[in-house]
Design an enzyme around this catalytic site. Sequence first.
Site, PDB file in Angstrom:
ATOM      1  N   TYR A 154      -4.029 114.501  95.665  1.00  0.00           N
ATOM      2  CA  TYR A 154      -4.398 115.183  96.913  1.00  0.00           C
ATOM      3  C   TYR A 154      -5.888 115.508  96.886  1.00  0.00           C
ATOM      4  O   TYR A 154      -6.429 115.943  95.859  1.00  0.00           O
ATOM      5  CB  TYR A 154      -3.606 116.478  97.072  1.00  0.00           C
ATOM      6  CG  TYR A 154      -2.197 116.287  97.567  1.00  0.00           C
ATOM      7  CD1 TYR A 154      -1.943 115.996  98.908  1.00  0.00           C
ATOM      8  CD2 TYR A 154      -1.108 116.401  96.702  1.00  0.00           C
ATOM      9  CE1 TYR A 154      -0.638 115.823  99.367  1.00  0.00           C
ATOM     10  CE2 TYR A 154       0.190 116.230  97.152  1.00  0.00           C
ATOM     11  CZ  TYR A 154       0.414 115.945  98.493  1.00  0.00           C
ATOM     12  OH  TYR A 154       1.697 115.770  98.936  1.00  0.00           O
ATOM     13  N   GLU A 155      -6.551 115.294  98.031  1.00  0.00           N
ATOM     14  CA  GLU A 155      -7.995 115.521  98.103  1.00  0.00           C
ATOM     15  C   GLU A 155      -8.390 116.454  99.237  1.00  0.00           C
ATOM     16  O   GLU A 155      -9.558 116.870  99.324  1.00  0.00           O
ATOM     17  CB  GLU A 155      -8.713 114.170  98.237  1.00  0.00           C
ATOM     18  CG  GLU A 155      -8.386 113.232  97.074  1.00  0.00           C
ATOM     19  CD  GLU A 155      -9.153 111.919  97.100  1.00  0.00           C
ATOM     20  OE1 GLU A 155     -10.013 111.749  97.994  1.00  0.00           O
ATOM     21  OE2 GLU A 155      -8.910 111.074  96.219  1.00  0.00           O
TER      22      GLU A 155
END
Length: 305
Positions: A154-155
């Site tokens: 996840y970014e």
Amino acid sequence: MELPKLFITLLIIEALFISQIQVLAAPTNSNLFREYIGAEFKNVKFTDVPINPNAEFHFILSFAIDYDTLSSPSPNNGKFNIFWDSANLSPSQVSSIKIAHSNVKVALSLGGDSVGDGFAYFSPSSVDSWVSNAVSSLTRIIKQYHLDGIDIDYEHFKADPDTFAECIGKLITTLKRNKVISFASIAPFDNDQVQKQYLALWRKYGHQIDYVNFQFYAYDKGTTVPQFLDYFKTQSSNYNGGKVLVSFGTDASGGLKPDKGFFKACEKLKSQQQLHGIFIWSADDSKANGFRHEKEAQGLLAGRH
């Protein structure tokens, strides 16, 4: 009269215990090579990628995302769907590559940068509901595809670091306890908001995380060997005790590229017993150059001493 003897005995036991811990914690090289595959739908197959039999090889399917699969995808609170090139990277193809190469394992990565025309956000409704949905949906996908592990990538976030830590930490813990996966990794990069999330996860659940796929290619283009080694030292300190893997991209990303000294930096880390593995983003991009750098990376790892 007996107290001094007892004291000396306790000191000896303590010294032996400490030395044993130091041996267990001593840095060591690894022959682990990992590569992300399938995110860009370039018709890359597992069989396209060269596999050195003397390396430990992990393919990482990119990505499973907890968004629906409508034309304009929206968050789905832990209900994961497949967003990789499943036509070319199917369950039967996973089985085939693992049968053909006993050193190959296959994982899936969660999240990624984007979905549809927007960012892929970590956006849980609550910890408990997200974990419940994630365990259920991912167990189904992992079993269907005969997978071995998961990667957390996840970014972008619509949740605070504590929520991220609890959701991901409980997910990994549950999947391992249920023997659905045998390893887990995280894929942070040098961004303040991203690091807050992953370091909160590391502080509480680092003991459940087997590898840190640090995205060194997210640093500026033109990174030098000394800069790269400094970055590695910094992130090894941030993820203290973790197996921080080095990396480069075969796309237009930044960081230290192979033709600018990446493998020279690897040799330096190897001489210090700190080369825990190499990963590449991505097989989709490497296809155009015949996977030249994959061969070189695995050759370096397989020849470890």
